[in-house]
Design a protein around this motif. Structure first.
Motif, mmCIF file in Angstrom:
data_model
loop_
_atom_site.group_PDB
_atom_site.id
_atom_site.type_symbol
_atom_site.label_atom_id
_atom_site.label_comp_id
_atom_site.label_asym_id
_atom_site.label_seq_id
_atom_site.Cartn_x
_atom_site.Cartn_y
_atom_site.Cartn_z
ATOM 1 N N ASP A 111 0.919 -1.190 0.106
ATOM 2 C CA ASP A 111 0.100 -0.043 -0.101
ATOM 3 C C ASP A 111 0.804 1.450 -0.069
ATOM 4 O OD1 ASP A 111 -1.647 2.192 0.452
ATOM 5 O OD2 ASP A 111 -3.086 0.856 1.970
ATOM 6 N N MET A 112 0.731 1.944 -1.098
ATOM 7 C CA MET A 112 1.747 3.053 -1.310
ATOM 8 C C MET A 112 1.312 4.189 -0.416
ATOM 9 S SD MET A 112 0.078 4.451 -4.818
ATOM 10 C CE MET A 112 1.510 5.807 -5.256
ATOM 11 N N ASP A 119 6.165 1.894 -4.245
ATOM 12 C CA ASP A 119 5.816 2.898 -5.179
ATOM 13 C C ASP A 119 4.214 2.625 -5.809
ATOM 14 O OD1 ASP A 119 8.136 4.133 -5.650
ATOM 15 O OD2 ASP A 119 9.209 2.308 -6.258
ATOM 16 N N PHE A 120 3.936 1.563 -5.657
ATOM 17 C CA PHE A 120 2.269 1.484 -5.998
ATOM 18 C C PHE A 120 1.517 0.260 -5.351
ATOM 19 C CE2 PHE A 120 -1.577 1.842 -8.355
ATOM 20 C CZ PHE A 120 -1.593 2.996 -8.699
ATOM 21 N N THR A 121 0.213 0.855 -4.782
ATOM 22 C CA THR A 121 -0.807 -0.123 -4.005
ATOM 23 C C THR A 121 -1.242 -1.384 -5.128
ATOM 24 O OG1 THR A 121 -1.646 1.767 -3.003
ATOM 25 C CG2 THR A 121 -2.866 -0.182 -2.986
ATOM 26 N N SER A 124 -4.993 -6.577 -5.850
ATOM 27 C CA SER A 124 -6.051 -6.963 -6.743
ATOM 28 C C SER A 124 -5.368 -7.591 -7.850
ATOM 29 C CB SER A 124 -7.218 -6.174 -6.985
ATOM 30 O OG SER A 124 -8.089 -6.502 -7.760
ATOM 31 N N GLN A 127 -3.586 -5.590 -11.354
ATOM 32 C CA GLN A 127 -3.708 -4.177 -11.568
ATOM 33 C C GLN A 127 -2.385 -3.516 -11.426
ATOM 34 O OE1 GLN A 127 -6.825 -2.073 -9.580
ATOM 35 N NE2 GLN A 127 -8.360 -3.856 -9.456
ATOM 36 N N SER A 130 -0.946 -2.733 -14.878
ATOM 37 C CA SER A 130 -1.194 -1.666 -15.887
ATOM 38 C C SER A 130 -0.711 -0.417 -14.977
ATOM 39 C CB SER A 130 -2.671 -1.420 -15.928
ATOM 40 O OG SER A 130 -3.197 -2.448 -16.405
ATOM 41 N N ALA A 131 -0.451 -0.289 -13.759
ATOM 42 C CA ALA A 131 -0.007 0.887 -12.952
ATOM 43 C C ALA A 131 1.411 0.937 -13.394
ATOM 44 C CB ALA A 131 -0.036 0.610 -11.526
ATOM 45 N N GLN A 161 -6.203 -8.568 -17.287
ATOM 46 C CA GLN A 161 -5.670 -7.376 -17.189
ATOM 47 C C GLN A 161 -4.100 -7.302 -17.509
ATOM 48 O OE1 GLN A 161 -6.564 -4.780 -13.772
ATOM 49 N NE2 GLN A 161 -5.337 -3.097 -14.725
ATOM 50 N N GLU A 164 -3.854 -7.212 -21.186
ATOM 51 C CA GLU A 164 -4.254 -5.969 -21.780
ATOM 52 C C GLU A 164 -2.871 -5.179 -21.636
ATOM 53 O OE1 GLU A 164 -8.931 -5.676 -20.898
ATOM 54 O OE2 GLU A 164 -7.706 -4.235 -19.883
ATOM 55 N N MET A 165 -2.314 -5.131 -20.539
ATOM 56 C CA MET A 165 -1.169 -4.524 -20.123
ATOM 57 C C MET A 165 0.012 -4.675 -21.174
ATOM 58 S SD MET A 165 2.155 -4.301 -19.184
ATOM 59 C CE MET A 165 2.382 -5.707 -17.861
#
Lengths: 280, 343
Positions: A111-112, A119-121, A124, A127, A130-131, A161, A164-165
């Motif tokens: 959890d950022m 660096d990113f949450t 899930s 996800q 893509s972030a 996902q 998709e990324m």
């Protein structure tokens, strides 16, 4: 995979650090009594290589402009990421024993907004992929020389996902995006081969026009070689498929598909630490 | 007031969004009075924001030509990305860009922005405290001939679940422009719900339009009609005229901001008239009607009624047919209002 000698790469030192990180991770989870030990242990060498050798980061300034970034998209591996961040000095080591307790800054999944250095949450699954692509894109818009490192699980890669990324990142020619698949071949319900077969994971990424390498994810020389190669590829994102062993370094979890999340008693912890220390 | 529409989407939109126009001197808001489509007002706001703020980036999901965001892609090619038909990834990429200090506007049809990319918007954007403006076009029955698969009735309910999110559904071109600019300036993420084609001109550039503050379009004493979005505000405005002919004085509020809700104005009008009719181009469950009812039940229990799609799924048809089918017409609204007044 040919092994390369690099004068700057002190494999012994990194191995020693990996052992320390494994011990810290086991302690975190044992203190709570239960946790995601398997997937946290299988990425330790990837984390140690990146944080202690490769990444341009500053623990005193976690949000430093122009830094390299890491997204651990398999967010449940938080405990080993936290062990690394605490050791690097992003926050006090005493925080490690607060894992998953009410009010902690170290939740089960990264959890950022709570943990300095994250660096990113994530959590899930899929996800974070893509972030990470968005971060790499942002680095490109800003003309930064920095890199974004992304760690995906093999089970996680069953999420649509992720793909998709994959098509987006190759279309955008995100050469500064270097991803790892923690290919430990297990997921919560069993072997990936029995749930959703990921055996052709290399060709999947190749099909999405990524630069693909496959290595032993517990070998620092191979990690170093692969990341060096990946950094040289400018016109495509890179995927480094890491063959790993789920729960590597925590013996009770090795070879059993119940290792996704396990109870760890004080005795288990002491035995595991002793075994790691005896490894030499 | 007039409603015009055009099929000449790209040319119109590009030229309008780039055109040098009169502005409201106080706020520097552009005059939108000759725009022919709602999307012109949206893109004008985004283009003006992008000119002043280098952090504005635009993400599309293969609907660039439908929205007319081509102008952004032409003017700012390094800040515009077509993510293809992959809305979940688009919103995730937007979240990542936000963490790098950018402020993305990401666009798709409302059904895809809300239902398909909801988890990404919820977690990667809002839970992670990132800042993204998500555009959901063709709300409710506006999807018309694209039919039930493309008809978001539940997007308001979904978006209302996200803490601190701004939800806007402007009723005309000028309010669209002003509210999009204010949503950007708020520092929050937002969900921008709006039609693309045709537009109503209700407010002049000099009208003060404030995010989170409903606008009283007509004062009344017998009941209050709270309406959201272009279609419902237009129909409700006509319903007020029909009611006047019957000697019923209706107060009409354009609730252009669904979140944060203007609870002060809701309480004030409920206390004044004692009867409230909420009209929304969507579903009751989780929608504006339920939000107003929940608030009034705590603060000022009021006899209410609701105009919405009920338990129906969307279906195909032109706007005239759909408005009639879902009982959104001025006559339908007036009938419910009359019954409510007599209740």
């Amino acid at each position: 995979m040919a092994k390369v000698k690099n004068a700057n790469l002190d494999v012994c030192k990194l191995k020693e650090k990996a052992k320390e990180i494994r011990i810290s991770t086991i302690k975190e989870i044992a203190h709570l009594g239960k946790g995601h030990i398997g997937g946290a242990m299988s990425i330790v060498e990837i984390l140690v290589y990146l944080y202690y050798y490769q990444m341009n980061i500053n623990p005193e300034e976690p949000k430093m402009e122009g830094r390299d970034r890491l997204v651990c998209s398999k967010g449940h591996a938080g405990p080993s990421v936290y062990a690394v961040l605490a050791d690097k000095g992003f926050f006090p080591k005493s925080w490690l024993l607060t894992l998953n307790k009410g009010g902690t800054n170290l939740p089960s999944h990264c959890d950022m907004t709570k943990t300095p250095g994250i660096d990113f949450t994530t959590g899930s699954l899929g996800q974070g992929a893509s972030a990470a692509a968005g971060i790499a894109l942002g680095q490109k818009i800003k003309d930064e020389k920095s890199f974004t490192y992304l760690i995906l699980g093999d089970g996680e890669s069953q999420e649509g996902q992720v793909w998709e990324m994959a098509e987006f990142a190759s279309t955008q020619k995100l050469g500064n995006l270097i991803a790892f698949t923690d290919f430990n071949k297990m997921q919560l319900d069993g072997y990936t081969r029995d749930v959703i077969c990921m055996d052709n994971i290399d060709t999947r990424w190749l099909g999405f026009n990524w630069h693909v390498q496959r290595i032993n994810g517990h070998d620092f020389s191979e990690l170093h070689y692969a990341v060096t190669q990946a950094k040289a590829v400018k016109d495509r994102p890179s995927m480094i498929i890491c063959d790993t062993i789920k729960s590597f370094g925590y013996a009770p979890g090795v070879g059993t598909v119940s290792n996704h999340s396990m109870a760890i008693s004080e005795e288990d912890m002491n035995n595991a630490i002793k075994a790691l220390e005896l490894e030499g | 007031m007039s409603a015009k529409s055009t099929n000449n989407v790209n040319t119109t939109n590009t030229s309008k969004a780039n055109a040098s126009k009169a502005v409201n001197k106080e706020n520097n808001y552009r005059d939108t009075s000759d725009f022919v489509d709602m999307k012109d007002a949206l893109m004008a706001a985004i283009m003006d924001l992008a000119e002043k703020n280098s952090d504005v980036v635009m993400l599309e999901s293969d609907l660039m030509k439908c929205l007319g965001s081509t102008c952004f892609f032409e003017k700012y090619p390094k800040r515009a990305f077509n993510c293809g038909i992959a809305e979940a990834n688009m919103v995730g990429v937007a979240a990542g860009l936000s963490s790098m200090g950018f402020v993305p506007f990401a666009e798709s049809f409302g059904v895809f922005s809300s239902r398909r990319a909801f988890d990404q918007f919820f977690l990667s954007v809002n839970y992670a405290k990132q800042r993204v403006h998500l555009i959901g076009t063709d709300p409710g029955v506006v999807a018309q001939v694209n039919g039930g698969t493309h008809m978001p009735f539940e997007d308001i309910a979904l978006m209302r679940q996200i803490p601190d999110l701004i939800i806007i559904d402007p009723s005309d071109a000028q309010s669209c422009y002003d509210l999009v600019v204010q949503a950007y300036e708020s520092g929050h993420s937002s969900y921008i719900r709006l039609a693309r084609k045709g537009v109503t001109h209700r407010y002049s550039v000099d009208k003060t339009i404030t995010l989170g503050k409903g606008i009283v379009l007509s004062e009344g004493k017998d009941l209050s009609i709270i309406a959201e979005g272009e279609i419902m505000v237009n129909e409700a405005e006509n319903a007020v005229r029909l009611l006047k002919e019957k000697g019923i004085s209706a107060e009409l509020i354009d609730m252009h901001t669904i979140k944060p809700l203007d609870t002060k104005l809701i309480e004030k009008t409920a206390k004044k008239t004692g009867k409230v009719l909420v009209c929304e181009n969507g579903r009751y469950a989780g929608g504006l009607g339920e939000a107003v009812a929940a608030h009034l039940s705590k603060t000022c229990p009021t006899l209410m009624d609701f105009v919405n799609v009920g338990e129906k799924f969307g279906e195909v048809g032109d706007l005239k047919y759909l408005i009639k089918t879902f009982k959104f017409t001025a006559e339908d609204i007036a009938l419910k209002a009359e019954k409510l007044v007599k209740a």
